[in-house]
Design an enzyme around this catalytic site. Structure first.
Site, PDB file in Angstrom:
ATOM      1  CD  GLN A 120      -2.866  -1.191   2.403  1.00  0.00           C
ATOM      2  OE1 GLN A 120      -2.758  -0.472   3.473  1.00  0.00           O
ATOM      3  NE2 GLN A 120      -3.537  -2.220   2.533  1.00  0.00           N
ATOM      4  CG  HIS A 137      -2.906  -0.824   7.730  1.00  0.00           C
ATOM      5  ND1 HIS A 137      -3.616  -1.675   8.888  1.00  0.00           N
ATOM      6  CD2 HIS A 137      -3.603  -1.269   6.576  1.00  0.00           C
ATOM      7  CE1 HIS A 137      -4.407  -2.615   8.260  1.00  0.00           C
ATOM      8  NE2 HIS A 137      -4.620  -2.277   7.255  1.00  0.00           N
ATOM      9  CD  GLU A 162     -14.702   2.894  13.699  1.00  0.00           C
ATOM     10  OE1 GLU A 162     -14.674   1.877  14.453  1.00  0.00           O
ATOM     11  OE2 GLU A 162     -14.077   3.877  14.126  1.00  0.00           O
ATOM     12  CE1 TYR A 200     -12.916   9.825  17.020  1.00  0.00           C
ATOM     13  CE2 TYR A 200     -10.507  10.076  17.728  1.00  0.00           C
ATOM     14  CZ  TYR A 200     -11.896  10.436  17.511  1.00  0.00           C
ATOM     15  OH  TYR A 200     -12.270  11.924  17.556  1.00  0.00           O
ATOM     16  CE1 TYR A 222      -9.871  -6.612   5.616  1.00  0.00           C
ATOM     17  CE2 TYR A 222      -7.545  -7.182   6.757  1.00  0.00           C
ATOM     18  CZ  TYR A 222      -8.684  -6.198   6.103  1.00  0.00           C
ATOM     19  OH  TYR A 222      -8.462  -4.772   5.976  1.00  0.00           O
TER      20      TYR A 222
END
Length: 472
Positions: A184, A250, A344, A354, A365
């Site tokens: 990513q 991430h 979210e 959070y 997953y």
């Protein structure tokens, strides 16, 4: 109808992650349906529910049946893919492999570009609009920014920064940082300084790379630079998350300026689900707040707390790839990826927790539970949850009067379901959702431009569209 597929099973005579030689078997319609269901339920959240993302893919771990079997069975944890050896039997993995290989070949023969014919008109609840194709020839356009003269800057995840001129020329900008374009990671967000017209200053977030002890490590970093023509000058790294890690996922990496003049940036948990988001001594799994030179605002919530990173503004975040300032309230809103379920939307509050990964609406997953809790004392609740996950990316509040009935609403791209979501905002509440542009492609970024139009960037093939209302 029978499909041919290649079966791999782990040999009892081999060690570690070795798999036996492939064997050709037949795949029935019932087997195909089972494999499709497993793919959508367990793989589609990250890879998309259709197989277009696999076409022309650069297979880091190999594309043979044996390679795919090993990837599914044993996973690649450093890249965010868990092992499915306890989720699926070997036969179920073989069916998944067959489904992938047959589906990819089918996509190659049919093409993977949706029909976006010029002149096609789309209907929203409030008005009709068309899509104008503005930019083509991209691969993964991660973010957009609009210059005062009408030119557009575009980050490509592979590491290139482009300027798209008013003459419709796609020009490379020199002076970008070295990035680790794996998983990513890559060249990610771009944000102009609020006084860009005076100082030509911009900010880039990216996956920085460091080679140490024979290993390649990476982290989320932010560079400040001055744009001079098609060259970045006076580059300075103003944020470099610690510690560097071997994982390739991430990174977070969205940027936004608050009304207070400070730069807010998101930092994903880097795969450290149980170790990073609740740990104030690391940068990962947080939203950060810094000055434009990288120094720390004196009123940051943990600036005086021992062993806490002083840039932290919120914590307990998983991986926010969308962030925008609400033009009405001035508050910073963000959305973040949940695991399998539980994406979210949050309004960030100074010092708030959070909850990740102590609180979540999703599961891992591979189907295993992460937490029994969806709420907890001391944890700030989201104002919107998606189950199943849409894999949100990009985020913009609608401003101006060009889009009748949309003003103040929130636009969010979906990577997994390949649509544009319009969230109907009333104050600090989300009261409904309209899903637009179904199957447009994996939507990576959404921006409001100074010309008053909404621009949407999609991946593979990388294109940028403009939403143009149709006059009745």
């Amino acid at each position: 109808m029978l499909f041919t597929f290649t079966s791999c099973t782990r040999s009892t005579s081999t060690a570690g992650n070795d798999a036996a030689a492939p064997q050709e078997q037949a795949l029935s319609e019932a087997d195909l349906d089972k494999a499709r269901t497993n793919y959508v339920n367990y793989c589609g959240g990250c890879h998309g529910r259709e197989l277009q993302t696999f076409v022309n893919r650069k297979w880091q771990h190999g594309a043979s049946a044996k390679d795919l079997f090993k990837s599914i069975k044993f996973g690649h944890p450093q890249e965010g893919m868990p092992a499915y050896d306890t989720t699926f039997t070997d036969q179920e993995i073989n069916l998944l492999v067959a489904y992938l290989r047959n589906g990819i070949n089918s996509q190659k023969s049919l093409g993977n570009t949706p029909d976006l014919s010029k002149g096609a008109v789309y209907q929203s609840e409030e008005f009709r609009f068309r899509l104008d194709t503005v930019v083509t020839g991209l691969e993964v356009p991660w973010a957009m920014a609009f210059l005062p003269n009408g030119d557009m800057l575009i980050t490509e995840r592979s590491g290139t920064l482009y300027r798209f001129t008013q003459a419709k020329q796609l020009q490379k900008v020199a002076g970008t940082p070295e990035v680790l374009a794996q998983g990513q990671g890559g060249l990610l967000d771009i944000q102009l300084h609020p006084d860009f017209s005076k100082n030509q200053t911009l900010f880039l977030s990216y996956s920085a790379v460091k080679r140490e002890g024979g290993q390649t490590l990476s982290t989320t970093a932010v560079m400040r630079a001055r744009l001079q023509g098609n060259t970045l000058q006076d580059q300075k790294v103003i944020f470099e998350a610690q510690p560097y890690d071997r994982t390739r996922h991430h990174y977070g990496s969205r940027l936004a300026f608050g009304r207070d003049g400070f730069l807010y940036l998101t930092m994903g948990d880097r795969g450290g689900t149980k170790t990073n988001p609740q740990n104030l001594s690391v940068h990962a799994g947080k939203t950060h707040r810094i000055k434009e030179d990288g120094s720390i605002p004196a009123d940051n919530p943990f600036v005086d707390q021992k062993d806490a990173m002083p840039s932290i503004f919120t914590y307990g975040n998983r991986n926010a790839q969308g962030m925008a300032r609400n033009p009405e309230t001035g508050e910073i809103w963000l959305h973040e990826h949940g695991p399998k379920g539980g994406d979210e939307v949050n309004i960030i509050r100074k010092g708030a927790n959070y909850g990740w990964a102590e609180v979540t609406y999703g599961i891992n997953y591979n189907g295993f539970k992460i937490s029994d809790l969806q709420q907890k004392a001391g944890v700030t609740d989201p104002i919107k949850v998606w189950v199943p996950s849409i894999a949100p990316s990009g985020m913009a509040f609608v401003t101006g009067n060009r889009y009748k009935g949309w003003k103040g609403d929130l636009l969010v791209g979906s990577l997994s379901f390949r649509f544009l979501s319009r969230l109907k905002v009333n104050g600090n509440n989300i009261e409904g959702e309209e899903r637009l542009l179904q199957d447009i492609g994996r939507v990576r970024d959404v921006r409001m431009a100074p010309d008053g139009y909404v621009y949407v960037a999609v991946e593979s093939p990388g294109r940028i569209f403009r939403l143009v209302p149709v006059q009745e």
